[in-house]
Enzyme design. Structure first.
Site, short mmCIF file in Angstrom:
data_model
loop_
_atom_site.label_atom_id
_atom_site.label_comp_id
_atom_site.label_asym_id
_atom_site.label_seq_id
_atom_site.Cartn_x
_atom_site.Cartn_y
_atom_site.Cartn_z
N ASP A 173 -5.41 14.90 -20.81
CA ASP A 173 -4.20 15.53 -21.34
C ASP A 173 -3.65 14.76 -22.53
OD1 ASP A 173 -4.07 17.77 -19.76
OD2 ASP A 173 -2.70 16.89 -18.29
N ASP B 253 -7.14 25.01 -14.66
CA ASP B 253 -6.45 23.75 -14.40
C ASP B 253 -6.37 23.49 -12.89
OD1 ASP B 253 -5.11 21.43 -15.07
OD2 ASP B 253 -3.72 22.43 -16.42
#
Length: 705
Positions: A504, A440
């Site tokens: 997301d 990430d």
């Protein structure tokens, strides 16, 4: 030689190489070159130079548009002129080299025709003169046909990446700059120019993608002289690229595609090339369960064991533990950067969980964010000098409670690599390997600097190198590029990773649009697509499982949801979705992507057709209510005209609320048989659906009787 070309797969790039190299043609392959070059364009009475598109646009040659190169030595040597190149022609690769002795610079341009007909271009500038030449811009651009009158690109934001925007190709420069220090949620993943109303399966289209994960500029430019071009270049800070004598700087690759068959043809060129790469994932893409939206930071061995058991029962093949396993990380305000297993949460280490996951027949993966740190962390407290800062003690603003670790510093880089390597090595040596990293990067790199100097270029390269070094130390390790969702999706990072996380948002309605444009460049096997909870974390929308599952199916399929909630009919549907993915992933991850052009964009029909044309899988969706009571007959694109197919509905069965009509068309129960020519021309009478619902269609070739 004067005319040289790269040609194949129905596309050609033809260059005239005497004097200042010019692009004679970029588009459909016209066949053999003529014996003699043409005389070039006629000069307008007001111009002293031909109005052609130079391969090397330079003000020194009268070019007034975006230049190839911008730079200089403290205000001197700002005007370079490269001409009369040496040309080397290899199989599907051209290299042109020239020197400007007055400016003390050399230029080399590489152009390659890749498998599938995708072109890529980059430049290298070398300082052969006095030291201190600063490169401010090094742009790659190619012309598009004069018939290209519209421009399409993508924008967006967090959880709504890759939204389409379309505009006329007017005189001037349509420029998209990205100053995020990463690709960006609003990045133009693709910039395309085409004939009026070009769409998925119609129109001539030229398209560009820039393979770089840092600051960039991508543009469509039309000049008053008639040229139209697409171009891109890295956007660097003052003093970021300064060449000493003998130093060189190479631009990232600009990838360019041409199609006479609309955007589907563009996608085919990108997908064919990406699948041809030596490092492209070859084994079947495993069914993934990621724990984030199931447990968030609530790490507990018993609960995660229960989740793993449920995952294994459903057919999951890779179990990924998300954020919260390390240091003092109990929420997103603390512990980031401290890459040691939390003894508070995991007193016996991660091995008990990994061992259980492996025992259940699944691989184990782990979430990391190596490029960032919390102010409340041991790394930040003990090594404040390892945090990127513009000057002195002035730090850039935090973003999600994070600062950027200066990976351009050898000591910081060594620490981060060593910490992650130790976690991976400990698991490997215990016989419980970690085979996947969800990598990430949850913030922009705004105002990023090292020792007071802009460093986004070096920081990007350091992140690439960290990925490569970890993979080299742990053969077989796969990495996903996640950047607060889809903030780092590009062909630069995909030289170092094995898939991307598109967004997301696991809201299936949002994902329909996000995945459409992501897969305009990336084939499905490189795009992580998961079934989220019934009510989406990011939007609050509630969707039936079949719609969520069909949406996730056309990619690298998985789940990000506490699947223990799936009981009764939902449990059966979930297991059926996993079975369908396993049965069809070879098709989904090797076939040609197709999308129908429908008059009413409330409807969506897309799918994958096998390379041999003997099988296809389609999703038919109603994204919102339509003005019409039903879809009527809709053609299934991409089938072989002479082959007879049986089309059947394989999902969702009788899920309540799917159909808006009392009774679906008669063929839905028993299937429909017709030729590919009929199905792609007359089409198939599809059932009326309720909004935000989908059905899955399977077309199979029938043996000749």
């Amino acid at each position: 030689m004067s005319l040289v070309s790269l040609a194949g797969h129905g596309v050609a790039l033809i260059l005239q190489t005497t004097g200042v190299p010019a692009v004679v043609h970029h588009g459909a392959d016209p066949g053999p070159l003529p014996e003699h070059e043409s005389t070039g364009p006629v000069l307008h009475s007001n111009y002293d130079h031909p109005l052609a598109m130079p391969l090397w646009p330079q003000a020194a040659n009268g070019w007034s548009g975006t230049p190839l190169l911008e730079g200089g030595r403290g205000g001197a040597d700002t005007s370079a002129r490269f001409a009369d190149p040496e040309v080397s022609v290899e199989e599907q690769r051209l290299v042109l080299r020239a020197t400007d002795d007055d400016a003390g610079l050399e230029l080399a341009t590489e152009a390659e025709l890749l498998p599938g007909g995708l072109l890529r271009v980059r430049h290298t500038v070398s300082n052969v003169g006095a030291p201190g030449y600063e490169v401010r811009a090094l742009n790659a651009m190619l012309p598009v046909g004069p018939q290209a009158t519209e421009v399409l690109d993508t924008a967006g934001r967090w959880s709504r990446e890759r939204s389409v925007q379309r505009l006329p190709f007017v005189v001037g420069t349509h420029t998209r700059t990205g100053r995020h220090g990463r690709t960006g949620h609003d990045a133009p993943l693709l910039m395309a120019a085409g004939t009026p109303s070009f769409a998925h399966r119609r129109g001539e289209v030229w398209a560009l993608h820039f393979g770089w994960s840092g600051n960039s500029t991508v543009f469509a430019e039309r000049t008053a002289t008639g040229t139209r071009a697409l171009g891109a270049g890295e956007l660097t800070g003052p003093g970021e690229i300064v060449l000493d004598t003998g130093d060189s700087h190479t631009s990232p690759w600009a990838y360019l595609a041409y199609s006479a068959d609309g955007l589907d043809g563009i996608a085919a060129r990108f997908h064919t090339y990406l699948r041809s790469r030596p490092g492209h994932p070859r084994r079947e893409r495993p069914v993934v369960l990621n724990t984030w939206e199931a447990v968030y930071f609530r790490h507990d061995l018993n609960e995660l064991t229960s989740l793993a058991e449920c995952a294994a029962e459903a057919g999951v093949e890779r179990f990924v533990l998300d954020d919260g396993w390390f240091g003092s990380r109990r929420d997103d305000t603390t512990g980031l950067g401290d890459w040691t297993v939390s003894t508070e949460m995991w007193p016996d280490g991660l091995q008990p969980l990994i061992a259980k996951v492996n025992e259940l027949g699944m691989e184990f993966g782990l979430w990391v964010e190596p490029e960032m740190t919390n102010p409340d962390s041991e790394l930040a407290r003990n090594h404040p000098d390892w945090i990127c800062r513009a000057r002195g003690d002035r730090l850039a603003p935090t973003w999600r409670n994070q600062h950027v670790v200066d990976l351009t510093r050898p000591d910081a880089y060594s620490h981060v690599f060593g910490s992650l390597h130790a976690v991976l090595a400990t698991a490997r040596d215990a016989g419980t390997p970690i085979t996947f990293l969800k990598w990430d990067q949850n913030r922009d790199l705004a105002d990023v600097a090292s020792a007071g100097s802009p460093s986004q270029h070096a920081q990007t390269l350091a992140a690439y190198r960290l990925m490569d070094d970890l993979k080299a130390a742990h053969p077989g390790l796969e990495i996903e590029s996640c950047s607060s969702g889809g903030g780092r999706v590009d062909l630069g990072v995909l030289e170092h990773t094995d898939r991307v996380w598109a967004s997301d948002s696991n809201d299936a309605l949002e994902r329909q649009h996000i995945q459409e444009l992501t897969q305009q460049v990336l084939p499905p096997e490189l795009v992580g697509q998961h079934i989220g909870p019934s009510t989406a974390h990011t939007s609050g929308r509630t969707h039936a499982l079949a719609f969520r599952g069909i949406t996730a199916l056309f990619g690298h399929f998985g789940m990000e949801w506490d699947i223990r909630e799936a009981t009764g009919a939902d449990r059966d549907t979930l297991h059926e979705l996993v079975r369908l993915y396993k049965d069809h992933r070879a098709l989904l991850h090797s076939g040609r992507q197709v999308r129908a052009d429908l008059a009413d964009d409330a409807f969506s029909l897309y799918g994958t057709v096998a390379a041999d044309g003997h099988e296809a899988l389609y999703a038919f969706c109603l994204l919102r209510s339509s003005e019409d009571a039903g879809p009527g007959a809709i053609a299934l694109p991409g089938l072989d005209a002479g082959t007879t197919y049986r089309v059947s509905v394989v999902l969702p069965g009788n899920e309540a609320g799917t159909y808006a009509e009392r009774e679906a068309p008669g063929w839905v129960a028993d299937g429909f048989t017709a030729t590919g020519a009929y199905l792609s021309t007359v089409g198939l009478m599809l059932p009326a659906l309720n909004p935000e619902r989908a059905i899955l269609l399977h077309a199979e070739a029938q043996e000749a009787s």
